[in-house]
Design a protein around this motif. Structure first.
Motif, PDB file in Angstrom:
ATOM      1  N   HIS A 124       1.209  -1.456  -0.163  1.00 56.53           N
ATOM      2  CA  HIS A 124      -0.148   0.253   0.548  1.00 56.53           C
ATOM      3  C   HIS A 124       1.154   1.347  -0.436  1.00 56.53           C
ATOM      4  O   HIS A 124       0.416   2.347  -0.354  1.00 56.53           O
ATOM      5  N   ALA A 156       2.172   1.929  -3.257  1.00 54.59           N
ATOM      6  CA  ALA A 156       1.307   2.757  -4.016  1.00 54.59           C
ATOM      7  C   ALA A 156       0.976   3.523  -4.101  1.00 54.59           C
ATOM      8  O   ALA A 156       0.505   5.176  -5.464  1.00 54.59           O
ATOM      9  N   CYS A 209      -5.995   1.957  -6.734  1.00 52.66           N
ATOM     10  CA  CYS A 209      -6.284   0.520  -5.567  1.00 52.66           C
ATOM     11  C   CYS A 209      -7.793  -0.003  -6.702  1.00 52.66           C
ATOM     12  O   CYS A 209      -8.916   0.474  -6.753  1.00 52.66           O
ATOM     13  N   ASN A 269      -9.032  -4.277  -2.810  1.00 48.62           N
ATOM     14  CA  ASN A 269      -8.086  -4.971  -1.529  1.00 48.62           C
ATOM     15  C   ASN A 269      -8.035  -5.469  -1.103  1.00 48.62           C
ATOM     16  O   ASN A 269      -6.737  -6.143  -0.647  1.00 48.62           O
TER      17      ASN A 269
END
Length: 50
Positions: free
Chosen positions: A19, A22, A29, A32
């Motif tokens: 995460h 990113a 995203c 998830n």
């Protein structure tokens, strides 16, 4: 990892990423929960350990 995340950011394809990586690349995203429940390992050269 830098080349991989740059390729995804350039639109070459999709990728699975941490995460925080990113977010740093301002990636979107798309899902998830990918159903991956395995441990992640970080492998580095001994020279990088302090």
């Amino acid at each position: 990892m830098a080349t991989y995340s740059c390729a995804v950011a350039a639109g070459i394809g999709m990728g699975v990423s941490a995460h925080f990586i990113a977010l740093a690349k301002n990636l979107d995203c798309v899902r998830n929960d990918i159903g991956c429940n395995q441990s992640s390992w970080l492998v580095i050269y001994a020279d990088f350990v302090y």
